[in-house]
Motif scaffolding. Structure first.
Motif, PDB file in Angstrom:
ATOM      1  N   MET A  93       0.842  -1.168   0.000  1.00  0.00           N
ATOM      2  CA  MET A  93       0.000   0.000   0.000  1.00  0.00           C
ATOM      3  C   MET A  93       0.884   1.227   0.000  1.00  0.00           C
ATOM      4  N   GLY A  94       0.585   2.213  -0.827  1.00  0.00           N
ATOM      5  CA  GLY A  94       1.385   3.413  -0.849  1.00  0.00           C
ATOM      6  C   GLY A  94       0.698   4.519  -1.615  1.00  0.00           C
ATOM      7  N   THR A  95       1.153   5.738  -1.400  1.00  0.00           N
ATOM      8  CA  THR A  95       0.611   6.883  -2.118  1.00  0.00           C
ATOM      9  C   THR A  95       1.758   7.653  -2.751  1.00  0.00           C
ATOM     10  N   ARG A  96       1.407   8.368  -3.831  1.00  0.00           N
ATOM     11  CA  ARG A  96       2.396   9.199  -4.510  1.00  0.00           C
ATOM     12  C   ARG A  96       1.696  10.470  -4.970  1.00  0.00           C
ATOM     13  N   ARG A  97       2.369  11.603  -4.823  1.00  0.00           N
ATOM     14  CA  ARG A  97       1.849  12.907  -5.218  1.00  0.00           C
ATOM     15  C   ARG A  97       2.700  13.428  -6.363  1.00  0.00           C
ATOM     16  N   THR A  98       2.054  13.826  -7.471  1.00  0.00           N
ATOM     17  CA  THR A  98       2.775  14.320  -8.632  1.00  0.00           C
ATOM     18  C   THR A  98       2.194  15.663  -9.062  1.00  0.00           C
ATOM     19  N   PRO A  99       2.987  16.750  -8.999  1.00  0.00           N
ATOM     20  CA  PRO A  99       2.490  18.032  -9.511  1.00  0.00           C
ATOM     21  C   PRO A  99       2.284  17.949 -11.021  1.00  0.00           C
ATOM     22  N   LEU A 100       1.198  18.541 -11.505  1.00  0.00           N
ATOM     23  CA  LEU A 100       0.902  18.610 -12.926  1.00  0.00           C
ATOM     24  C   LEU A 100       0.885  20.095 -13.298  1.00  0.00           C
ATOM     25  N   PRO A 101       1.994  20.628 -13.767  1.00  0.00           N
ATOM     26  CA  PRO A 101       2.077  22.072 -14.045  1.00  0.00           C
ATOM     27  C   PRO A 101       0.950  22.555 -14.949  1.00  0.00           C
ATOM     28  N   GLY A 102       0.318  23.646 -14.519  1.00  0.00           N
ATOM     29  CA  GLY A 102      -0.771  24.232 -15.276  1.00  0.00           C
ATOM     30  C   GLY A 102      -2.097  23.510 -15.124  1.00  0.00           C
ATOM     31  N   VAL A 103      -2.109  22.366 -14.449  1.00  0.00           N
ATOM     32  CA  VAL A 103      -3.331  21.573 -14.298  1.00  0.00           C
ATOM     33  C   VAL A 103      -3.718  21.468 -12.831  1.00  0.00           C
ATOM     34  N   GLY A 104      -2.816  20.928 -12.013  1.00  0.00           N
ATOM     35  CA  GLY A 104      -3.104  20.686 -10.604  1.00  0.00           C
ATOM     36  C   GLY A 104      -2.143  19.654 -10.047  1.00  0.00           C
ATOM     37  N   THR A 105      -2.690  18.675  -9.355  1.00  0.00           N
ATOM     38  CA  THR A 105      -1.873  17.650  -8.706  1.00  0.00           C
ATOM     39  C   THR A 105      -2.543  16.297  -8.880  1.00  0.00           C
ATOM     40  N   GLN A 106      -1.731  15.268  -9.123  1.00  0.00           N
ATOM     41  CA  GLN A 106      -2.237  13.900  -9.215  1.00  0.00           C
ATOM     42  C   GLN A 106      -1.783  13.144  -7.977  1.00  0.00           C
ATOM     43  N   TYR A 107      -2.731  12.444  -7.363  1.00  0.00           N
ATOM     44  CA  TYR A 107      -2.450  11.606  -6.210  1.00  0.00           C
ATOM     45  C   TYR A 107      -2.734  10.172  -6.607  1.00  0.00           C
ATOM     46  N   ASP A 108      -1.734   9.307  -6.511  1.00  0.00           N
ATOM     47  CA  ASP A 108      -1.894   7.895  -6.835  1.00  0.00           C
ATOM     48  C   ASP A 108      -1.898   7.104  -5.549  1.00  0.00           C
ATOM     49  N   PHE A 109      -2.786   6.139  -5.496  1.00  0.00           N
ATOM     50  CA  PHE A 109      -2.944   5.297  -4.312  1.00  0.00           C
ATOM     51  C   PHE A 109      -2.969   3.849  -4.750  1.00  0.00           C
ATOM     52  N   THR A 110      -2.190   3.029  -4.105  1.00  0.00           N
ATOM     53  CA  THR A 110      -2.194   1.601  -4.381  1.00  0.00           C
ATOM     54  C   THR A 110      -2.797   0.897  -3.171  1.00  0.00           C
ATOM     55  N   THR A 111      -3.861   0.138  -3.410  1.00  0.00           N
ATOM     56  CA  THR A 111      -4.545  -0.554  -2.324  1.00  0.00           C
ATOM     57  C   THR A 111      -3.702  -1.727  -1.832  1.00  0.00           C
ATOM     58  N   GLU A 112      -4.108  -2.290  -0.721  1.00  0.00           N
ATOM     59  CA  GLU A 112      -3.382  -3.435  -0.167  1.00  0.00           C
ATOM     60  C   GLU A 112      -3.358  -4.614  -1.132  1.00  0.00           C
ATOM     61  N   ASP A 113      -4.401  -4.743  -1.970  1.00  0.00           N
ATOM     62  CA  ASP A 113      -4.408  -5.862  -2.919  1.00  0.00           C
ATOM     63  C   ASP A 113      -3.792  -5.505  -4.267  1.00  0.00           C
ATOM     64  N   GLY A 114      -3.117  -4.326  -4.348  1.00  0.00           N
ATOM     65  CA  GLY A 114      -2.360  -3.979  -5.538  1.00  0.00           C
ATOM     66  C   GLY A 114      -3.100  -3.180  -6.592  1.00  0.00           C
TER      67      GLY A 114
END
Length: 156
Positions: A1-22
């Motif tokens: 399980m993990g999260t990742r934050r990625t800035p998207l210039p001119g758009v906003g921000t993307q947050y990715d989340f991986t559940t315990e089951d992948g």
């Protein structure tokens, strides 16, 4: 399980989340408040199989279903303020350090108004409050300030 934050210039921000089951889920937060949920194929975590557009009201309703006790009491309607929860992960350079070491408000203009721990909440923490890996910082500020604070805390 993990999260990742990625800035998207001119758009906003993307947050990715991986559940315990992948399974990988993604939330893209646009500067104007729109949000999109992305659902990825289990056999190919890079292939998005569906997206759902959420208005700010939709996102608030969904958040209420997922976490029925969100941070409340901060009025942001009509103001250029946002409130976010920022996790303090093991990648952060501030785990075990004092809140004052971040110089968050000076560096970003955003304020850390509370720190949530697994067993307790710490409202209005002072500069001598010691942060711990696993804490969740409750942050208030402009969209740009909150994004800058999230990058600062994550070590980006």
């Amino acid at each position: 399980m993990g999260t990742r934050r990625t800035p998207l210039p001119g758009v906003g921000t993307q947050y990715d989340f991986t559940t315990e089951d992948g399974r990988r889920l993604s939330v893209v937060v646009h500067h104007d408040g729109r949000r999109f949920l992305g659902f990825y194929r289990p056999d190919d975590p890079d292939a998005c199989e569906a997206t759902v557009r959420l208005t700010p009201e939709d996102a608030a309703a969904l958040a209420q279903l997922i976490d029925p006790a969100p941070v409340g009491g901060i009025r942001t309607d009509g103001l250029d303020l946002v409130t976010e929860h920022i996790p303090l992960t093991s990648r952060s350079p501030y785990g075990g350090r004092l809140l004052g070491d971040t110089r968050a408000r000076t560096r970003t203009g955003a304020s850390i108004v509370a720190v949530l721990r697994r067993t307790s909440a710490h409202p209005a923490p002072g500069p001598d409050f010691r942060l711990a890996i696993g804490d969740t910082l409750v942050v208030v500020g402009t969209r740009e300030g909150v994004d800058a604070l999230a990058a600062l805390i994550s070590g980006e």
